[in-house]
Design a protein around this motif. Structure first.
Motif, PDB file in Angstrom:
ATOM      1  N   GLN A 196       0.820  -1.205   0.000  1.00 35.28           N
ATOM      2  CA  GLN A 196       0.000   0.000   0.000  1.00 35.28           C
ATOM      3  C   GLN A 196       0.857   1.260   0.000  1.00 35.28           C
ATOM      4  N   LEU A 197       1.952   1.270   0.777  1.00 37.25           N
ATOM      5  CA  LEU A 197       2.841   2.430   0.788  1.00 37.25           C
ATOM      6  C   LEU A 197       3.556   2.580  -0.550  1.00 37.25           C
ATOM      7  N   GLN A 198       3.933   1.465  -1.129  1.00 34.49           N
ATOM      8  CA  GLN A 198       4.560   1.502  -2.453  1.00 34.49           C
ATOM      9  C   GLN A 198       3.591   2.089  -3.479  1.00 34.49           C
ATOM     10  N   ALA A 199       2.322   1.648  -3.426  1.00 33.81           N
ATOM     11  CA  ALA A 199       1.323   2.134  -4.381  1.00 33.81           C
ATOM     12  C   ALA A 199       1.040   3.623  -4.172  1.00 33.81           C
ATOM     13  N   LEU A 200       0.979   4.059  -2.902  1.00 36.31           N
ATOM     14  CA  LEU A 200       0.714   5.472  -2.628  1.00 36.31           C
ATOM     15  C   LEU A 200       1.869   6.342  -3.115  1.00 36.31           C
ATOM     16  N   ALA A 201       3.116   5.935  -2.843  1.00 38.18           N
ATOM     17  CA  ALA A 201       4.278   6.710  -3.289  1.00 38.18           C
ATOM     18  C   ALA A 201       4.309   6.810  -4.808  1.00 38.18           C
ATOM     19  N   THR A 202       4.000   5.711  -5.485  1.00 30.01           N
ATOM     20  CA  THR A 202       3.962   5.727  -6.948  1.00 30.01           C
ATOM     21  C   THR A 202       2.836   6.629  -7.454  1.00 30.01           C
ATOM     22  N   HIS A 203       1.689   6.579  -6.782  1.00 30.62           N
ATOM     23  CA  HIS A 203       0.558   7.431  -7.162  1.00 30.62           C
ATOM     24  C   HIS A 203       0.901   8.916  -6.999  1.00 30.62           C
ATOM     25  N   LEU A 204       1.577   9.265  -5.909  1.00 34.85           N
ATOM     26  CA  LEU A 204       1.960  10.662  -5.691  1.00 34.85           C
ATOM     27  C   LEU A 204       2.870  11.157  -6.804  1.00 34.85           C
TER      28      LEU A 204
END
Length: 293
Positions: A196-204
């Motif tokens: 989830q943190l990986q996905a959020l960082a990529t989304h940002l």
């Protein structure tokens, strides 16, 4: 047997008793220095566990940066706590040990390792953070004083050849220890990324958000720690690439960044630390897309 001959055994016994008394007496200079170190590291441990800032360390100062950096903890515990244990061992051995040579070897070994680790941490703060902490330098000075005192008091009973071999072994063990610390603080042993943190960082990054900060800003480091090993994926911009006293990057000037950290998300400035939930909400990140295994 004359009178002088009858007195000699008594003098020898008295001399032997004096030697035994000296062997059992505390090593007062080392004991006092170690107790000072315990007070120092005890205070720093108390402050670290409470999440505060030591005295004479203003917010975002060099001292504050070091105290809140990842190098301030080891195995999840404040580094000051490990220092407190070291000083406690030094004080205990300086207070009472039956054999003078055994006591000297233990004191020298503890002071040697403590001084080596303290020098390593000082170099890390200088090279990686461009900062020095007065409290850390004081602890370094105490360990250096203890090491010098113990080295100068090396007993004559210490064999020269055996001492050289022992010094070699200690040097090798120290190099291995410092190498282990370097490995621990590197990213080689970092845990796997949280999906989830990986996905959020990529989304940002893909959504055009930007995270402005500096390497010497404690709050910026705290912002990165929220993402763990996914922090490398954040859309981060370093505003002082030429060092803490260097010029501010042009991109930061053009973005009108005057506080660190500052996020720009969907055209809005947020000059503050944002938690994971806030970043997801402001960037319109959908958690359900990453909830499936």
């Amino acid at each position: 047997m004359n009178k002088s001959q009858r007195v000699r055994p008594h003098k020898a016994l008295a001399h032997s008793g004096t030697e035994r008394s000296a062997q059992h007496s505390p090593e007062w200079p080392v004991l006092v220095l170690a107790l000072c170190g315990m007070l120092l590291t005890g205070y720093l441990t108390y402050v670290a566990l409470r999440g505060g800032t030591p005295a004479f360390c203003s917010e975002e100062s060099a001292c504050d940066l070091i105290q809140h950096s990842r190098w301030s903890r080891l195995l999840g515990l404040p580094l000051a706590l490990w220092g407190f244990v070291l000083y406690g061992l030094l004080a205990g051995n300086a207070w009472r040990l039956p054999a003078r040579l055994v006591r000297w070897r233990r004191l020298w070994l503890l002071a040697w390792f403590g001084l080596a680790v303290s020098l390593y941490m000082t170099l890390v703060a200088w090279l990686r953070l461009e900062a020095f902490c007065a409290w850390c330098l004081l602890s370094l000075a105490l360990l250096a004083a203890i090491f010098i005192r113990v080295s100068l008091k090396r007993p004559k009973s210490a064999p020269g050849t055996e001492w050289r071999h022992w010094l070699t072994y200690c040097t090798v063990a120290t190099v291995i220890t410092l190498g282990g610390l370097q490995l621990y603080y590197s990213d080689l042993l970092a845990p796997r990324e949280a999906p989830q943190l990986q996905a959020l960082a990529t989304h940002l990054q893909r959504s055009g958000a930007t995270f402005y900060g500096t390497f010497w800003c404690p709050t910026c480091q705290e912002q990165k720690r929220l993402f763990g090993t996914s922090a490398e994926r954040l859309p981060y911009v370093e505003c002082t690439p030429d060092g803490r006293r260097g010029l501010i990057a042009r991109v930061c000037i053009e973005a009108k960044i005057n506080r660190y950290p500052t996020w720009i998300i969907r055209g809005q400035h947020y000059p503050q630390l944002l938690n994971i939930a806030e970043l997801a909400r402001l960037s319109r990140f959908k958690w359900q897309e990453t909830s499936a295994p």
